[in-house]
Design an enzyme around this catalytic site. Structure first.
Site, PDB file in Angstrom:
ATOM      1  N   HIS A 129     -40.907   6.048 -35.508  1.00 56.88           N
ATOM      2  CA  HIS A 129     -40.900   5.386 -34.199  1.00 56.88           C
ATOM      3  C   HIS A 129     -42.313   4.948 -33.794  1.00 56.88           C
ATOM      4  O   HIS A 129     -42.562   3.778 -33.501  1.00 56.88           O
ATOM      5  CB  HIS A 129     -40.323   6.359 -33.162  1.00 56.88           C
ATOM      6  CG  HIS A 129     -40.337   5.851 -31.758  1.00 56.88           C
ATOM      7  ND1 HIS A 129     -39.207   5.408 -31.114  1.00 56.88           N
ATOM      8  CD2 HIS A 129     -41.343   5.689 -30.858  1.00 56.88           C
ATOM      9  CE1 HIS A 129     -39.521   5.003 -29.889  1.00 56.88           C
ATOM     10  NE2 HIS A 129     -40.821   5.172 -29.712  1.00 56.88           N
ATOM     11  N   GLU A 130     -43.220   5.907 -33.805  1.00 55.76           N
ATOM     12  CA  GLU A 130     -44.586   5.576 -33.394  1.00 55.76           C
ATOM     13  C   GLU A 130     -45.216   4.580 -34.357  1.00 55.76           C
ATOM     14  O   GLU A 130     -46.012   3.726 -33.968  1.00 55.76           O
ATOM     15  CB  GLU A 130     -45.442   6.847 -33.285  1.00 55.76           C
ATOM     16  CG  GLU A 130     -44.925   7.872 -32.270  1.00 55.76           C
ATOM     17  CD  GLU A 130     -44.657   7.290 -30.889  1.00 55.76           C
ATOM     18  OE1 GLU A 130     -45.293   6.276 -30.525  1.00 55.76           O
ATOM     19  OE2 GLU A 130     -43.800   7.839 -30.176  1.00 55.76           O
TER      20      GLU A 130
ATOM     21  N   HIS B 276     -44.364   1.151 -33.251  1.00 57.46           N
ATOM     22  CA  HIS B 276     -45.291   0.677 -32.207  1.00 57.46           C
ATOM     23  C   HIS B 276     -46.607   0.230 -32.856  1.00 57.46           C
ATOM     24  O   HIS B 276     -47.208  -0.770 -32.459  1.00 57.46           O
ATOM     25  CB  HIS B 276     -45.605   1.795 -31.218  1.00 57.46           C
ATOM     26  CG  HIS B 276     -44.532   2.064 -30.212  1.00 57.46           C
ATOM     27  ND1 HIS B 276     -43.995   1.093 -29.401  1.00 57.46           N
ATOM     28  CD2 HIS B 276     -43.911   3.227 -29.862  1.00 57.46           C
ATOM     29  CE1 HIS B 276     -43.093   1.649 -28.590  1.00 57.46           C
ATOM     30  NE2 HIS B 276     -43.016   2.932 -28.856  1.00 57.46           N
TER      31      HIS B 276
ATOM     32  N   HIS C 188     -46.346  -3.105 -34.296  1.00 59.17           N
ATOM     33  CA  HIS C 188     -46.341  -4.093 -33.210  1.00 59.17           C
ATOM     34  C   HIS C 188     -47.783  -4.426 -32.808  1.00 59.17           C
ATOM     35  O   HIS C 188     -48.116  -5.569 -32.504  1.00 59.17           O
ATOM     36  CB  HIS C 188     -45.569  -3.500 -32.019  1.00 59.17           C
ATOM     37  CG  HIS C 188     -45.011  -4.507 -31.066  1.00 59.17           C
ATOM     38  ND1 HIS C 188     -44.402  -4.138 -29.886  1.00 59.17           N
ATOM     39  CD2 HIS C 188     -44.958  -5.859 -31.081  1.00 59.17           C
ATOM     40  CE1 HIS C 188     -44.009  -5.218 -29.234  1.00 59.17           C
ATOM     41  NE2 HIS C 188     -44.333  -6.274 -29.932  1.00 59.17           N
TER      42      HIS C 188
HETATM   43 ZN   LIG Z   1     -41.882   4.478 -28.044  1.00 63.33          ZN
END
Ligand SMILES: [Zn+2]
Length: 733
Positions: A520-521, A524, A527
């Site tokens: 998940h991280e 990011h 991104h």
């Molecule tokens: Zn998040």
């Protein structure tokens, strides 16, 4: 699926201002969105406090311009902050006093780059108060937060600056701006209005006071929570009390006890990883209850770290600010620029998932109660039994236990699995760096390159828990991206987890939730790293609506459980053997396990958040007891006793210390997108489908906030998202 307590660096530009906030990941640039580390603009005019021995005042000749962590000492921050503020004021004065008519470049671009020194010191400071704080930094944080908020307000509420921005905005049709320029103008102009640039003088002054106070309250809330979390210790001296606990957890507890000069004991704290593991495995029901009560009591025990009045005041001030700006309440204000648009839309969506979630949870309770009785016990399942019996149910239904699974999820293997996915989808590669400055010895740095060997940025991982670090998992950055007039600045991105440090010589083994959190991280981080946006204001995770920013991160979670990805990274820590297919099948089948509970506790917290922030000024003032308010709200929705909200108000740092106010729902909202988006790949029969991956890269990971979120999504997907994949994945259909 949902991240534990995660955190985000807040935006001083977005409301909910705090230097560092709690919430998941990502980086909503503090102060910085309007600044850049541009060496441009004469840079270091710092006559007041210039000091060549202060690393913030000199150029960083480090590899990749990584902050020289080893040279930065506590006493360097304050003078750098003060000089940085002076410099930012001078930069703003230059815009204000410019005799030329306002243009895009002499106003918008200069504004975007104002105050590079402040940007630089604040980035380092905000990150380190999150990972390696100390009393000095905490005090300075309480002092600086309101000060910096005021500085930002002085800019956004300055009539001359606003008039110049507005003048450019009025001529926008005739300026022949390209897409990046037009977007910068649109977002900057909107931000001025949403911050009160069009208010009268009295309202502006009140606005500044409110913002400064909220900023201070956010900082205090977070610090209180850290103190409350650290002050709880479950000390076990009798080995028999460890019954049921996995070796890795026992090892970490031993390390912790040794560090406290109790070499013969084991200490369990309340960081989320320890807490969940303890609640899942400890056979002793009384000890589980102690942990449970300790966790839930945080921030509401009447100590000097009590958060009840802090959060109530925050809610009152947010309501007042919203009314000043012409909104009925804070939630209306916050959601205006999000995908959901209104709190009602968000609530209706939550309730749509709430009903099947609750039904599922009731079924889960019944199944677990059966196990309690089969064991010959006559108690009724309580909150402190849930994790424990959910795990038993999981073992019973899926014949899978965490200790069997964990050796396949060794930290560096998992991380390399995430790198592998980024490589397959986007052609990105990660090269380990040695001999570069790091802020803590556990940090691992990488240089990141794109498919044409272009440098994308630096990625630094900090995966371990310590007492000086806030709980949760988050992404942040030490330097943002910008490409103004060719000054191609690439980001320095960090990922933070809070894994227990294993005993000496032991591998770090993750459970599958932690594996998903790492992915998940990392989403990011991608991104941030892949961004091609020219201006910091909407580069990477900045400038995207909060209920969209979790899409690129949650999207990556899907890959962690794919057989062809597991085959690459899920290798046994001792034998190196790849995870057997039957274990993969079990992992996949078990993915829907306990979703009733997870869905319900998450939505309960989301509804609690929305209700705190839908209060009018009058209603907020009438709340006398914040705990009672919470109880009333949750009862009204019919939350069962055995399930609490994932966060109670007194430790709900996402919304009271961070940028997620009226926005905790965003994780589930974004899940519509990631579930639907991943389904698109599934439908092609290739989870790395190159055509789709290219569209994903261009329109999502690289685009940042260049266009509205619904537009970006359609450009990637070719159609609007559907909610069905979300319900399917959670087993709620
Ligand atoms: Zn998040």
């Amino acid at each position: 699926m949902f991240r534990s307590s995660t955190r985000i660096m807040a935006s001083l530009l977005a409301f909910g201002v705090a230097l560092v906030v709690s919430g998941c990941s990502d980086n909503r640039e503090p102060v910085s969105e309007m600044t850049s580390n541009s060496e441009a603009g004469s840079g270091m005019e710092t006559p007041v406090a210039f000091d060549a021995t202060n690393p913030f005042f000199v150029e960083w000749n480090t590899p990749f311009g990584i902050p020289p962590f080893g040279e930065i000492r506590n006493e360097h921050y304050r003078p750098a902050f003060l000089a940085g503020i002076d410099q930012q004021r001078a930069d703003i004065d230059a815009i204000r006093n410019n005799p030329e008519p306002a243009t895009f470049s002499n106003t918008l671009e200069v504004l975007e780059q104002a105050g590079p020194l402040l940007e630089r010191v604040n980035r380092v400071f905000s990150n380190l108060t999150g990972t390696d704080t100390n009393e000095y930094l905490q005090q300075l944080d309480v002092e600086m937060s309101p000060l910096l908020t005021r500085e930002t307000d002085e800019i956004y509420l300055d009539p001359v600056i606003f008039n110049r921005v507005n003048a450019v905005y009025e001529q926008r049709e005739s300026l022949d701006l390209d897409e990046h320029q037009a977007r910068l103008l649109e977002l900057t102009h909107r931000e001025f209005l949403r911050r009160g640039a069009a208010l009268d003088e009295d309202s502006k002054n009140r606005m500044k006071d409110i913002n400064a106070r909220i900023s201070e309250l956010n900082t205090i809330f977070a610090q209180n929570l850290l103190k409350e979390t650290n002050s709880f210790e479950l000390v076990i001296e009798d080995e028999a009390d460890l019954s049921g606990l996995p070796q890795s957890l026992i090892g970490s507890a031993r390390v912790k006890a040794k560090s406290k000069d109790l070499p013969d004991a084991w200490i369990f704290g309340l960081d989320r990883a320890t807490y969940e593991a303890f609640m899942t495995f400890a056979d002793d029901r009384d000890l589980r209850r102690k942990m449970f009560d300790g966790y839930r009591a945080r921030g509401g025990q009447g100590s000097s770290n009590d958060n009840r009045e802090i959060l109530a005041e925050t809610a009152r001030l947010r309501a007042e600010r919203a009314e000043l700006l012409g909104y009925a309440n804070h939630a209306d204000y916050q959601l205006e620029t999000r995908m959901a648009k209104t709190p009602e839309t968000a609530e209706n969506f939550l309730l749509e998932v709430w009903k099947p979630g609750l039904a599922k949870a009731q079924q889960e309770v019944a199944e677990m109660q059966l196990i309690v009785e089969e064991e010959g016990n006559d108690f009724v399942l309580e909150g402190w039994d849930w994790w424990y019996y959910a795990e038993k149910l999981r073992q019973k239904k899926y014949a899978i236990d965490e200790d069997e699974l964990k050796p396949y999820f060794e930290l560096t293997h998992v991380r390399d699995g995430a790198f592998y996915v980024a490589n397959r989808l986007f052609g990105v590669r990660f090269e380990p760096l040695t001999d570069v400055p790091v802020w803590n010895p556990v940090v691992q740095p990488f240089a990141v390159y794109g498919p044409d060997d272009e440098f994308l940025g630096v990625f630094m991982t900090d995966y371990y828990a310590r007492e000086s670090k806030r709980d949760g998992a988050w992404m942040s950055s030490y330097r943002h991206t910008s490409n103004i007039q060719g000054n191609d600045v690439r980001p320095i991105i960090t990922n933070n987890l809070n894994l227990g440090l294993p005993a000496q010589g032991e591998p770090t083994l993750l459970n599958f939730t932690q594996v998903e959190t790492l992915f998940h991280e990392f989403g990011h981080a991608l991104h941030g790293l892949l961004t091609t946006a020219r201006y910091p204001r909407f580069a990477g995770t900045s400038g995207s609506p909060r209920d969209y920013t979790e899409f690129p991160s949650q999207f990556m979670e899907h890959y962690a459980a794919q057989p062809e990805v597991l085959a690459v990274y899920a290798r046994h820590a001792e034998t190196g053997a790849v995870i057997p297919p039957e274990l993969v099948d079990k992992v996949q089948a078990a993915a829907k396990h306990n979703q009733g509970f997870k869905t319900t506790e998450f939505i309960a917290a989301s509804l609690l958040d929305l209700n705190w922030h839908r209060l009018s000024v009058k209603e907020a003032a009438a709340v006398e007891d914040s705990v009672q308010f919470e109880t009333d709200v949750l009862e009204a929705y019919g939350l069962p006793d055995e399930i609490g909200p994932r966060y109670r108000s007194t430790y709900f740092s996402h919304i009271f210390a961070g940028g997620y106010s009226a926005g905790y729902y965003v994780y589930l909202w974004s899940e519509i997108l990631d579930a639907d988006g991943f389904t698109a790949f599934k439908e092609t029969g290739n989870i790395f489908d190159p055509v789709l991956a290219q569209r994903l890269k261009e329109n999502i990971y690289a685009a940042g906030g260049l266009r509205d979120a619904d537009v970006l999504y359609r450009q990637f997907r070719g159609q609007d998202p559907s909610i069905e994949p979300l319900l399917d994945i959670r087993g709620l259909n």
